[in-house]
Design an enzyme around this catalytic site. Structure first.
Site, PDB file in Angstrom:
ATOM      1  N   TYR A 189       4.810 -14.681   6.841  1.00 31.27           N
ATOM      2  CA  TYR A 189       5.371 -14.799   5.617  1.00 31.27           C
ATOM      3  C   TYR A 189       5.599 -16.343   5.397  1.00 31.27           C
ATOM      4  O   TYR A 189       5.597 -16.741   4.183  1.00 31.27           O
ATOM      5  CB  TYR A 189       6.831 -13.930   5.704  1.00 31.27           C
ATOM      6  CG  TYR A 189       7.575 -14.167   4.475  1.00 31.27           C
ATOM      7  CD1 TYR A 189       7.418 -13.357   3.290  1.00 31.27           C
ATOM      8  CD2 TYR A 189       8.822 -14.867   4.627  1.00 31.27           C
ATOM      9  CE1 TYR A 189       8.155 -13.466   2.377  1.00 31.27           C
ATOM     10  CE2 TYR A 189       9.611 -14.787   3.861  1.00 31.27           C
ATOM     11  CZ  TYR A 189       9.345 -14.307   2.577  1.00 31.27           C
ATOM     12  OH  TYR A 189      10.266 -13.987   1.332  1.00 31.27           O
TER      13      TYR A 189
ATOM     14  N   LYS B  57       4.685 -18.870   2.311  1.00 28.36           N
ATOM     15  CA  LYS B  57       5.741 -19.382   1.401  1.00 28.36           C
ATOM     16  C   LYS B  57       5.475 -21.099   1.461  1.00 28.36           C
ATOM     17  O   LYS B  57       6.033 -21.482   0.396  1.00 28.36           O
ATOM     18  CB  LYS B  57       7.041 -18.788   1.526  1.00 28.36           C
ATOM     19  CG  LYS B  57       7.344 -17.404   1.332  1.00 28.36           C
ATOM     20  CD  LYS B  57       7.277 -16.921  -0.047  1.00 28.36           C
ATOM     21  CE  LYS B  57       7.632 -15.619  -0.406  1.00 28.36           C
ATOM     22  NZ  LYS B  57       7.453 -15.367  -1.782  1.00 28.36           N
TER      23      LYS B  57
END
Ligand code: NAP
Length: 264
Positions: A155, A159
């Site tokens: 994740y 990002k």
């Protein structure tokens, strides 16, 4: 209040959490809203809430990681409401576990939804913005896109990519008066964090007796100088400012809304 009358905004991930709050806030500022989400029912409910207040809105069920879905969504948005002024990329997902235990599928899921989805939606919407020489794109990144975090490595990497893409797009699109910024939320109690808290509870015996909310609140207190969680409305407030004329000289930035947890 920011004057967004006559503006048409697409918000992805509008069926839940942060995306939902952003869609409602932009509508309250006068914008017409396209609510795009994997969950067509949730997007439909949101669009109805907005049209009940006499703003224009429409819902599109779609997957941001699928090129054809993105093309269809933008076409339906343009035909249904008109040329797009604002795109907010809020659809997101996250997998859990140490990077050494990440499967390729987990890795790809983060990249497909968070990074490829932001790329595909931005590219498709920018085509129309370039012709009209105006537009604003907001990417909902994360403080995990500025500071690597264990257990959510795939994740976080996606990002970091979203913030990089934001800077590239800001430079490439500035000549068309299109501004591109990222907003980096900190700790917000949404279904996404609930899933993460449940994973922590199942993975660490010391947390087995704690409720997911307690796990979340303890985390917030331990890492956030202001010692309180953020809300979807906090994020929506910054988005409303960034897409307004008041922010006409702000582009290529990644701004944290995190109670001071990350200070760069
Ligand atoms: P959320 O409540 O789970 O909302 C995410 C929404 O995106 C859901 O409606 C979800 O639909 C939708 N979605 C997921 N995959 C999609 C896809 N492939 N195509 C279209 N829609 C898709 O999560 P949230 O907390 O509001 O997160 C919104 C954004 O904020 C995300 O980008 C997230 O990374 C970011 N963020 C959140 C936090 C936080 O603390 N909550 C912190 C930093 C950043 P389904 O429910 O059907 O999957």
């Amino acid at each position: 209040m920011y004057n967004l009358q006559e503006q048409i905004a697409i918000v992805t991930g509008a069926g839940s959490g942060i995306g939902r709050a952003i869609a409602l806030r932009l509508a309250r500022e006068g914008a017409s809203v396209v609510a795009a989400d994997l969950d067509g029912k949730a997007a439909g409910q949101l669009a109805k809430e907005i049209t009940d207040t006499e703003n224009r809105a429409l819902a599109v069920e779609m997957d941001v990681s699928v090129e054809k879905d993105v093309e269809r969504m933008v076409k339906e948005a343009r035909e249904g409401l008109g040329p797009i002024d604002i795109l907010v990329n809020s659809a997101g997902t996250g997998t859990t576990g140490l990077i050494l235990n990440h499967s390729v599928e987990d890795w790809e899921k983060n990249m497909a939804v968070n990074l490829r989805g932001t790329f595909l939606c931005s590219r498709e919407v920018a085509k129309g913005m370039i012709l009209r020489k105006k537009g604003r794109i907001i990417n909902i990144a994360s403080i995990s896109g500025k500071q690597g975090e264990e257990f959510i490595g795939g994740y976080a990497a996606s990002k970091f990519g979203v913030i990089g893409l934001t800077q590239v797009l800001a430079k490439e699109l500035a000549r068309y008066q299109i501004r591109v910024n990222a907003v980096c939320p900190g700790y917000i109690w949404t279904p996404m964090w609930e899933n993460l808290a449940k994973w922590f509870r199942g993975s660490f015996p010391s947390l087995a007796e704690k409720s997911p909310v307690e796990i979340f609140e303890n985390r917030v207190k331990s890492v956030t100088p202001l010692r309180r969680p953020q809300t979807p409305e906090d994020i929506a407030a910054l988005v409303a400012f960034l897409v307004s004329e008041e922010a006409r000289n702000i582009t290529g930035q990644a701004i944290n809304v995190d109670g001071g947890a990350v200070m760069h």
